[in-house]
Enzyme design. Structure first.
Site, PDB file in Angstrom:
ATOM      1  N   ASP A  23      14.176  37.166  53.989  1.00  0.00           N
ATOM      2  CA  ASP A  23      14.539  38.306  53.141  1.00  0.00           C
ATOM      3  C   ASP A  23      13.784  38.226  51.822  1.00  0.00           C
ATOM      4  OD1 ASP A  23      16.770  40.530  52.637  1.00  0.00           O
ATOM      5  OD2 ASP A  23      16.490  39.380  50.781  1.00  0.00           O
ATOM      6  N   TYR A  65      11.006  40.461  43.793  1.00  0.00           N
ATOM      7  CA  TYR A  65      11.197  39.008  43.710  1.00  0.00           C
ATOM      8  C   TYR A  65       9.893  38.265  43.419  1.00  0.00           C
ATOM      9  CZ  TYR A  65      15.600  39.914  46.308  1.00  0.00           C
ATOM     10  OH  TYR A  65      16.811  40.371  46.738  1.00  0.00           O
ATOM     11  N   HIS A 119      16.557  49.158  47.250  1.00  0.00           N
ATOM     12  CA  HIS A 119      17.124  47.965  46.618  1.00  0.00           C
ATOM     13  C   HIS A 119      18.388  48.271  45.806  1.00  0.00           C
ATOM     14  CE1 HIS A 119      15.764  43.774  45.060  1.00  0.00           C
ATOM     15  NE2 HIS A 119      17.057  43.825  45.178  1.00  0.00           N
TER      16      HIS A 119
END
Ligand code: A2P
Length: 331
Positions: free
Chosen positions: A44, A49, A111
Site C-alpha cells: 500500500d 508518501y 486519498h
C-alpha cells in the site's frame, strides 16, 4: 482464516499488506524486499508518501529477475487531495505509475474526501499566509469519481476506491457510481473499531482496509517533525493488559493479536514496518484463531471517536471544509 478478501470486482485482495506511510526513503527498499521475501504480495502506498519510487525499484527488479509475476502482486496507490479535481486524475495516476514502474495498479483510491488547492509546482497543497491549508470547497468529487471510472476503462487501474470517507460520503459515491468503489481505507484498530462505518460498507459490498492497525506507535515524532504538530494521548495499544494477556495465551506477539482481531473479521490490514523481523511477524497470522470470547474481549477495547488518532487537524483549518469527515470530533 482466509488470506484474501474477494472484492466486488471479483479480484482477490491479500488481507495483509505492507503499509508504507511514514517509511523513510532509505529504509523502504529494504522493507519491500523483506516483505516480498516473507510472502507479502500486497503493498500500500500513495502519491503523498513519497515511497512509490523505491517500491517500484524493488518490484521491477523482482519482475525482471523472474522472481515474481506482475499478476501475483496487489498494488494500491492514492490520488492526493490537492489533485482531487477531475482534470488532475489522469496526471497523478500516470505520475504514480511512472514512479512505481508499472503499467497498472490494482487499486486506486481517492486519498481524502476534502480537496485542497494545489501549489504552482503542482506537487503539494497550497497554503495560506497564516499557514492554514487552502481549501477547495467548489470541487465536485462525483465528477472526480467519473474520471477514476475512466481509468478503469483505460486499464490503468483494475479497481477504484476511497480512503478516509465517512459512511455518508461512501454512500453518496456508491449511489452515483457506474463502477462501484471496492474499498474504503480508514484508520481502524482496537481503540477505533469503526463499527458503524463497517456496517454501512458491508451493506454496499465495500471492503474495509485498516490503516494504523497497531495504533501507529512512534508516529508522534513524525508529526512533530513534519507538521510541528503534537498528537495528544498517543495510545499504547500493544501494551494494553488484554492484548498482553492474549499474547501470552496464544504465544503470539501483541501485534499479531491486534492484526488477527481485524483479519478474523474480514478487515484488510496494512501494518507499516521497516524491520524485517517485524515485517515477517506481521504476516505470520495464519496458524492460529482467536476464540469468540477473546474476540469479544478485544471488541470491548473500542473507544469509538475517542480512540481516533488521526483527525487531520494537522492540516491547519481543515475542519472548516464542508467535506471534513469527522464532524463528531468537533462537538
Ligand atoms: P518499525 O517500522 O520500526 O517496525 P501502524 O501500522 O499501526 O502505523 O504501526 C506502525 C508502527 O508500529 C511503526 O512505528 C513500526 O515500527 C511499529 N511496528 C510494526 N510492526 C510491529 C510489531 N510487530 N511489533 C511492534 N511494533 C511494530
Amino acid at each position: 482464516s482466509k488470506t484474501t478478501v474477494t472484492l466486488s470486482n471479483g479480484a482477490e485482495m491479500p488481507i495483509v499488506g505492507l503499509g508504507t506511510w511514514r517509511a523513510q526513503p532509505e529504509e523502504i527498499e529494504n522493507a519491500v524486499q523483506a516483505a516480498l521475501e516473507s510472502g507479502y504480495r500486497h503493498i500500500d502506498t500513495a502519491f503523498n508518501y513519497n515511497t512509490e519510487e523505491y517500491i517500484g525499484n524493488v518490484l521491477s527488479k523482482w519482475i525482471e529477475l523472474g522472481k515474481i509475476k506482475r499478476e501475483e502482486l496487489f498494488i494500491t496507490t492514492k490520488l492526493p487531495n490537492f489533485g482531487n479535481r477531475p482534470q488532475d486524475v489522469d496526471k497523478f495516476l500516470k505520475l504514480s505509475l511512472e514512479r512505481l514502474k508499472l503499467d497498472y495498479v490494482d487499486l486506486y483510491l481517492i486519498h481524502m474526501p476534502f480537496s485542497f488547492h494545489c501549489n504552482d509546482a503542482g506537487n503539494a497543497p497550497l497554503k495560506n499566509e497564516d499557514g492554514s491549508f487552502s481549501l477547495d470547497t467548489e470541487n465536485n468529487i462525483l465528477e472526480t469519481w467519473k474520471e477514476l471510472e475512466g481509468q478503469v476503462k483505460n486499464g490503468l487501474t483494475k479497481a477504484i476506491g476511497l480512503s478516509n470517507f465517512n459512511s455518508e460520503q461512501v454512500q453518496r459515491i456508491h449511489k452515483a457510481a457506474e463502477i462501484k468503489p471496492v474499498v474504503n481505507q480508514v484508520e481502524l484498530h482496537a481503540y477505533l473499531q469503526q463499527k458503524e462505518l463497517r456496517e454501512a460498507c458491508k451493506i454496499l459490498d465495500v471492503a474495509v482496509t485498516a490503516f494504523s492497525p497497531l495504533g501507529s506507535p512512534g508516529a508522534n515524532t513524525h508529526f512533530q517533525n513534519k507538521y510541528n504538530y503534537s498528537l495528544n494521548d498517543f495510545p499504547d495499544i500493544l501494551g494494553h493488559p488484554v492484548v498482553k494477556e492474549l499474547s501470552e495465551k496464544y504465544k503470539k506477539l501483541p501485534a499479531q493479536i491486534l492484526l488477527k482481531h481485524l483479519i478474523q473479521q474480514d478487515v484488510i490490514v496494512i501494518p507499516k514496518s521497516s524491520n524485517p523481523e517485524r515485517i515477517k511477524a506481521n504476516i505470520d497470522l495464519f496458524d492460529f484463531e482467536l476464540s469468540p470470547d477473546d474476540l469479544e474481549k478485544l471488541n470491548a477495547l473500542d473507544k469509538n471517536e475517542d480512540g481516533r488518532i488521526f483527525d487531520f487537524m494537522f492540516f491547519k483549518g481543515v475542519e472548516k471544509h464542508p467535506e471534513y469527515p469527522f464532524k463528531a470530533r468537533l462537538k
